[in-house]
Structure formats: structure tokens, C-alpha cells
Design a protein around this motif. Sequence first.
Motif, short mmCIF file in Angstrom:
data_model
loop_
_atom_site.label_atom_id
_atom_site.label_comp_id
_atom_site.label_asym_id
_atom_site.label_seq_id
_atom_site.Cartn_x
_atom_site.Cartn_y
_atom_site.Cartn_z
N MET A 1 0.84 -1.18 0.00
CA MET A 1 0.00 0.00 0.00
C MET A 1 0.88 1.24 0.00
O MET A 1 1.94 1.26 0.59
N LYS A 26 -6.09 6.17 3.34
CA LYS A 26 -4.96 5.34 2.93
C LYS A 26 -5.17 4.58 1.63
O LYS A 26 -4.20 4.17 1.00
N GLY A 27 -6.42 4.30 1.25
CA GLY A 27 -6.62 3.43 0.10
C GLY A 27 -7.93 3.63 -0.62
O GLY A 27 -8.83 4.33 -0.13
N ARG A 66 0.51 3.63 -7.11
CA ARG A 66 -0.73 2.94 -6.76
C ARG A 66 -1.38 2.36 -8.01
O ARG A 66 -1.90 1.25 -7.99
N SER A 70 -1.78 -1.67 -8.41
CA SER A 70 -3.14 -2.21 -8.57
C SER A 70 -3.20 -3.06 -9.83
O SER A 70 -3.74 -4.18 -9.80
#
Length: 140
Positions: A1, A26-27, A66, A70
Motif C-alpha cells: 500500500m 490510505k486506500g 498505486r 493495482s
Amino acid sequence: MSTRLFSGKEIKELYKNPYVTAVSNKGITYTDEFKRIFITENEKGKFPRQVFEEHGFDIDIIGINRVESSGKRWRAAYRKNGIAGLQDTRKVKSGRPNEKELSIEEKYERLKAQNNLLKAEVELLKKIDMAERRLGKKKK
């Protein structure tokens, strides 16, 4: 993450995207539909950044790391388990195995839900196929 935290303004902006189901500082939780779209577009040769940008994501907010992580995670899940590997199972799996024996009615309801999910996946694949055929005809 990622170690980058989202501000309140960025969280609100991310929630506007129809392919986002949840955002914390955070996400991001993406929809299963977006993950399938990502895999389809990526297999056609588009870069992860391109797919995200074309579907309304601001790379400056999300961050390129990110996006790439992903994409890497979804491709690995797709290779391992197919479309089923892209589904968010946090809603249905608590981590504990179901120990009780299911009744006939419960088994029937589960099978009906599974059947409806498969029907929806088939319809999505048909739509994707039709769209690809239309694009193929236009290019000629």
C-alpha cells in the motif's frame, strides 16, 4: 500500500468516480466492473495509466505507484483465478469457514445467487464482445 495519504478534498473527488466503492485516507476500493475493464483494456495493449485516466481517475491524486501496483495485483489475480479472482470478497468472506450445515433452502438461495452472478457476467462479456465487433467494423 502506498504511504501517501489522501486529504478530505481528494477523498471527495475520488468518491465522484463511478468506479470507486470506498475511499479512506490510505486506500481506494475499486468496483469489480472497473477491474474487469482494466484487464480487458490492458490485454489490448493499453498501459495502466491510460486505462485509469480514460475512466476518470486523476493520476496526480492517486499516484502512479498505486496505479501500477493495482494493475500488477489484478493481472496476477486474473491469471490465477480468472474473472473470479478480480471480485472483492471482503463482503462475503469473514475469514472464518462456515461450520454449520446449510439447509436445502439456503443451498438453493446460494445457487440462485451464483446463477444470477454468472448470468450477469455472461451479459457483460456479450456487451464487451459486441463493442469490440463494432470497433472492428469501423476500423475497416
